[in-house]
Scaffold this active site. Structure first.
Site, PDB file in Angstrom:
ATOM      1  CG  ASP A  98      33.741 -83.911-102.553  1.00  0.00           C
ATOM      2  OD1 ASP A  98      34.041 -84.564-101.352  1.00  0.00           O
ATOM      3  OD2 ASP A  98      34.493 -84.064-103.272  1.00  0.00           O
TER       4      ASP A  98
HETATM    5  C1  BGC Z   1      36.758 -85.878-101.376  1.00  0.00           C
HETATM    6  C2  BGC Z   1      35.943 -86.920-101.474  1.00  0.00           C
HETATM    7  C3  BGC Z   1      36.276 -87.628-100.078  1.00  0.00           C
HETATM    8  C4  BGC Z   1      35.724 -86.480 -99.072  1.00  0.00           C
HETATM    9  C5  BGC Z   1      35.712 -87.014 -97.655  1.00  0.00           C
HETATM   10  C6  BGC Z   1      36.811 -84.728-100.348  1.00  0.00           C
HETATM   11  O1  BGC Z   1      37.692 -83.742-100.198  1.00  0.00           O
HETATM   12  O2  BGC Z   1      36.964 -85.111-102.627  1.00  0.00           O
HETATM   13  O3  BGC Z   1      36.581 -87.760-102.260  1.00  0.00           O
HETATM   14  O4  BGC Z   1      35.208 -88.618 -99.905  1.00  0.00           O
HETATM   15  O5  BGC Z   1      36.633 -85.488 -98.989  1.00  0.00           O
HETATM   16  O6  BGC Z   1      37.020 -87.298 -97.228  1.00  0.00           O
END
Ligand code: BGC
Length: 726
Positions: A222
């Site tokens: 993530d």
């Molecule tokens: C989120 C993800 C997301 C990523 C990119 C993170 O903060 O938890 O779900 O895909 O950011 O935006």
């Protein structure tokens, strides 16, 4: 791999910027990644992760809270395929979705991005989205792996959860998707699991994901979830997103022998394999904006849940004087805040879609009282036969990044409802909310409640389709609506503190808790009404093989309109003193039927559907005995039942000195050996029952201490005999 330098291989294991992987020369292009999950958030080149709201327009399909409520895997597949088409048109190689975490608490700020409190439903819907996305060669990214069930302290908190609950509640959706839909990528979560960060959790990312489930794709972090790149690579994390500029650390670790080069080769190889997989993805100039908007409308229509419809107040009738009250009818809330925020291609609102009937805003979205607005609403409602009252959570109430602290609607909205209900006899409440809201305090003021969740950009027209009866509602609850927050099983263990959240409720999440205890709820899991009625008949449940069964039932539309029924199959264990959830969803089918028509619905069950995770065995266990299949319209509306029997998997836990007398007697060889030894001794059956019960719980080795002739040596002899080494 051999023609890449160490530096190049290291560079492949982190991005080149927020949304791209790292290219190497001509041969390895950079891949473009984009959120996800219910619409593309494609940012201009070099976009930053927090640049929310400035992505290029894309269709905002219903978020998972709504898509899940459709209980329609085929529809989810079509939405996935439409996402893929837009991804292709926007040059996106991997869509960062679906999100398949379990709704452990209604307070989780990100529940709108997740499907359900139930792992089976989540897994089936998630798998359908993945196969849809990948049908055009675009990669899906299943997230957030794993146990990311709250936003509070999400980057640090340790989700402390027992292994059985992990295996039965928090992992099965991922498992089903990996096994059945074969996603190209998985995104690890931010949090720790039993103390170890998901990003450097070898048990999770390698032993379970790859070795057990056979995942052969790439694991990315993530955004910002990596804390120690070397540890992450060793655990099985292939790609750090976005880059932290630490590739040199990897090179140095390999040179110094701290990180085997083979580990780096594996990760870099998986990135190359991903490049190869998406190489063939389709490419389009654009997409049919109208067709995708229409699909978003169809999905939204399938998602709204008719909770209540006293006196058949819905659908609206021709000639009725209708008033619409509530700012949310004009300014819809149709998606949630955070990384999934999409800039829609257009936006419908219910008031216009209904043909602009009499309207009053009624309340301010910021929750501040406004007597003028409520006076206008009361005036509009007094002149109407039916008042549609649009209520819901304002944007600031729920989002990625924080959890709610209450499940109540804003007080000004509830006060407004009471006022308009006094002057208009027929009130229909239409809700907009990503996480569940309580209805207990106010639902007596409404004849009907249509739960509209967050329905995406076409939600307004979809709601009008349902309110007017152009279509019949067909959504069903994917999560229980409790009477009070305090009734929620995780309530005393959410969101934890001091760096830990203890999953004290274990496997008893959602209806598994309420139904096992027969506790009152506002609306049960699986519930949803429509404008027609259905009967269930001719249940036929039979064994078709070794621990394989088929279940068939006939469903008939006995009402006057075309409508859908969601037939739900649960396996149940009626135990006087529950040792497992009373019943669990194991199948569902959505059928659309004309009045008078019937359909035979078929399900298949396997041993895994009745299995429990055994911690001591480190595997699934199937007990011999009978179980019940239940077929019905919700977890509390079971129409037909049948009993089936399993022969079990024949597994008997190995006996040792500390196994109890009861365990010895329950074990086929153990009881034979023990009975042989006791031949001639007073029969067990003649022993005082209370004494016998007491003795059953005593480890065999301990009998030596009680001086009844069973010496330590004899016990060792018995153990050796049953293990076949004596
Ligand atoms: C989120 C993800 C997301 C990523 C990119 C993170 O903060 O938890 O779900 O895909 O950011 O935006």
């Amino acid at each position: 791999m051999t023609d890449l330098t160490l530096e190049e291989k290291a560079s492949l294991t982190s991005g080149s910027d927020t949304w791209h992987t790292t290219p190497v020369g001509e041969a390895v292009p950079a891949l473009t990644l984009s959120d996800g999950p219910h619409g593309l958030r494609r940012q201009a080149e070099q976009g930053d992760a927090l640049g929310l709201g400035n992505s290029v327009p894309a269709t905002c399909f219903p978020p998972a809270v709504a898509l899940g409520s459709s209980w329609d895997a085929h529809l989810a597949h079509r939405v996935g395929a439409a996402l893929a088409r837009e991804a292709c048109a926007l040059g996106v190689d991997v869509v960062l979705g679906p999100g398949v975490n379990i709704k452990r608490s209604p307070l989780c700020g990100r529940n709108f991005e997740y499907f359900s409190e139930d792992p089976h439903l989540t897994g089936v819907m998630g798998a359908a989205v993945v196969t849809g996305i990948q049908s055009l060669g675009v990669g899906a990214c299943v997230k957030h792996f794993a146990v990311n069930n709250q936003e509070t302290d999400r980057m640090r908190v340790s989700a402390d959860v027992d292994e059985q609950s992990l295996r039965e509640i928090y992992l099965p959706a991922f498992e089903r998707i990996v096994r059945e839909a074969k996603p190209y990528t998985v995104m690890c979560s931010y949090n720790r699991i039993n103390g170890v960060h998901a990003s450097q959790n070898r048990w999770l990312l390698t032993e379970v994901l790859r070795e057990e489930w056979g995942f052969d794709g790439l694991v990315m972090s993530d955004w910002g979830a990596v804390n120690d790149r070397v540890a992450a690579l060793e655990a099985g994390l292939d790609l750090e997103m976005p880059p932290t500029g630490t590739d040199e650390e990897i090179v140095e670790a390999v040179r110094s022998g701290r990180l085997p080069e083979a580990v780096l080769d594996l990760a870099a190889g998986r990135l190359l394999e991903l490049v190869r997989r998406v190489e063939g993805r389709a490419s389009f100039e654009g997409w049919d904006l109208d067709a995708h908007h229409e699909l978003a409308r169809e999905a939204a229509r399938a998602a709204a849940v008719l909770l209540k419809n006293d006196g058949d107040v819905l659908p609206l009738r021709q000639g009725q004087r209708v008033a619409v009250v509530g700012e949310l009818a004009r300014t819809p809330r149709y998606q949630g805040g955070g990384s999934s925020h999409v800039v829609p291609t257009r936006l419908d609102n219910a008031w216009e879609a209904l043909g602009r009937p009499a309207f009053a805003a009624g309340y301010r979205l910021d929750g501040q009282p406004d007597a003028g607005l409520s006076r206008e609403a009361v005036a509009a409602a007094s002149a109407a036969d039916v008042t549609l009252v649009f209520l819901g959570l304002p944007e600031a109430a729920e989002s990625e990044g924080f959890d709610r602290t209450t499940i109540e609607l804003p007080a000004v909205q509830v006060a407004l409802l009471r006022e308009v209900a006094e002057v208009c006899p027929k009130i229909v409440v239409v809700l907009a909310n990503g996480g569940v809201v309580s209805v207990a305090e106010w639902q007596e003021h409404a004849s009907a409640i249509l739960e509209g969740w967050l329905l995406g950009q076409a939600g307004g027209s979809a709601l009008a389709d349902l309110l007017t009866g152009a279509h019949s509602p067909s959504g069903r609850l994917t999560e229980t609506i409790p009477n009070r927050l305090a009734d929620v099983p995780s309530h005393l263990h959410f969101p934890g503190g001091d760096g830990h959240v203890r999953y004290g409720e274990g496997r008893y999440v959602g209806y598994r808790h309420y139904d096992t205890l027969d506790a009152d709820v506002a609306y049960p899991f699986g519930h949803g009404l429509t404008y027609s009625r259905f009967t269930y008949s001719d249940l036929d449940a039979r064994e078709t093989g070794s621990d394989e069964w088929s279940v068939e039932v006939t469903v008939t539309n006995t009402g006057e309109r075309f409508a859908h029924e969601v037939v739900q199959l649960y396996v149940a264990f009626d135990e006087e003193r529950p040792s497992r959830p009373r019943h669990e969803l194991r199948g569902f089918a959505k059928v659309g039927l004309e009045p008078g028509d019937s359909e035979r619905v078929r399900f298949a069950l396997s041993g895994r559907d009745i299995a429990q995770w055994s911690v001591s065995r480190k595997g699934w266990r199937i007990d011999a005995g009978s179980f019940t299949v239940e077929v019905g319209a919700s977890s509390r509306d079971i129409r037909l039942r049948a009993e089936l029997t399993s022969r079990g998997d024949g597994y008997a836990a190995p006996l040792d000195r500390m196994s109890t007398l009861g365990e010895w007697l329950a074990h086929p060889e153990g009881s034979r050996a023990l009975k042989q030894l006791l031949q001639g001794a007073p029969g067990l059956d003649r022993t005082d029952p209370a004494l016998l019960r007491l003795a059953m719980g005593i480890p065999l080795a301990k009998f030596a201490t009680f001086g009844i002739g069973l010496t330590s040596e004899v016990v060792d002899g018995l153990v050796a005999a049953v293990r076949g080494d004596g």
